[in-house]
Design a protein around this motif. Structure first.
Motif, short mmCIF file in Angstrom:
data_model
loop_
_atom_site.label_atom_id
_atom_site.label_comp_id
_atom_site.label_asym_id
_atom_site.label_seq_id
_atom_site.Cartn_x
_atom_site.Cartn_y
_atom_site.Cartn_z
N PRO A 230 -6.58 0.84 0.56
CA PRO A 230 -6.15 2.14 0.01
C PRO A 230 -4.63 2.20 -0.03
O PRO A 230 -3.96 1.72 0.91
N PRO A 231 -4.03 2.74 -1.08
CA PRO A 231 -2.57 2.82 -1.15
C PRO A 231 -2.02 3.80 -0.11
O PRO A 231 -2.68 4.77 0.26
N GLY A 232 -0.81 3.52 0.36
CA GLY A 232 -0.18 4.42 1.31
C GLY A 232 0.29 5.70 0.65
O GLY A 232 0.40 5.78 -0.58
N LYS A 233 0.52 6.71 1.45
CA LYS A 233 0.99 8.01 0.95
C LYS A 233 2.50 8.14 1.16
O LYS A 233 3.01 7.81 2.23
N GLU A 234 3.18 8.61 0.14
CA GLU A 234 4.62 8.82 0.26
C GLU A 234 4.92 9.94 1.24
O GLU A 234 4.20 10.95 1.29
N LEU A 235 5.99 9.76 2.02
CA LEU A 235 6.43 10.84 2.89
C LEU A 235 7.07 11.94 2.04
O LEU A 235 7.66 11.65 1.00
N PRO A 236 6.96 13.19 2.46
CA PRO A 236 7.67 14.26 1.74
C PRO A 236 9.16 13.93 1.66
O PRO A 236 9.74 13.40 2.62
#
Length: 223
Positions: free
Chosen positions: A102-108
């Motif tokens: 699964p792709p990582g999530k960008e930090l705000p």
């Protein structure tokens, strides 16, 4: 770890990363030039020996001092710059080498910049300490390398981990694997000691730590 380091080096200077490389290096150079001009201007204003000859000598010495200071400021500057490009770098590495995960999530954005500023401040404090040890042969280099290895390993690894875990979980994982993370940090610190090339530290370190994190999770690279 050696294979991951070699792969990160190749990736950082590959055509796929060229746009990010130019932008991150350009921003780092701009910040360093501005800092150099600021420091030199302050030095010229503060030093007035009321003698043309001695003022000229003082200018030369202060110029040399600024160059030395800039070497130690590369770390904080590239650490700050990293906050603007780490997500882009990590996303490219994940998509190319770990497409099955699964792709990582960008930090705000705000949180990412805040973490980068905190990181840069920590690196600045460490490098000022190393600069103060400049007159102690050997000790300053060892202290600089060890301290930066810890900081760089910690921050770049936690960022890679935070794309998949919460901040507390990423921090705990880093503590559990602190030996491996520290040795990975030694590589990053050694790279950052190489003049000119060290401007690419955000790319190399970010890509490297993605591989380190993925390796800990048992993910398999496709290439």
């Amino acid at each position: 770890m050696i294979q991951s380091a070699s792969l990160a080096l190749r990736e950082a200077f590959s055509p796929a990363f060229r746009s990010i490389l130019f932008k991150s290096v350009g921003l780092a150079l701009l910040l360093l030039v501005l800092l150099g001009v600021l420091v030199q201007t302050l030095a010229v204003k503060l030093i007035d020996l009321e003698s043309t000859t001695w003022d000229f000598v003082a200018d030369l010495l202060s110029g040399a001092g600024v160059l030395i200071a800039l070497f130690f400021l590369v770390g904080p500057v590239v650490s700050l710059v990293a906050g603007f490009f780490q997500d882009q770098i990590a996303a490219k590495v994940e998509a190319e080498h770990y497409p099955g995960d699964p792709p990582g999530k960008e930090l705000p954005t705000g949180r990412s910049i805040l973490l980068a500023m905190r990181f840069a401040l920590l690196v600045l404090v460490v490098n000022i300490g190393a600069l103060l040890l400049l007159l102690v042969p050997g000790v300053n280099l060892i202290a600089w390398w060890a301290a930066n290895a810890y900081l760089l390993g910690r921050e770049y690894f936690e960022f890679a981990a935070m794309r998949f875990l919460g901040e507390a979980q990423a921090r705990n994982l880093r503590r559990e694997r602190q030996g491996r993370v520290f040795f990975a940090g030694l590589f990053v610190a050694a790279f950052m000691a190489i003049p000119v090339l060290n401007l690419a530290t955000p790319l190399v370190a970010s890509a490297f730590m993605v591989h380190i994190f993925k390796g800990m999770n048992g993910s398999r690279r496709t290439a």
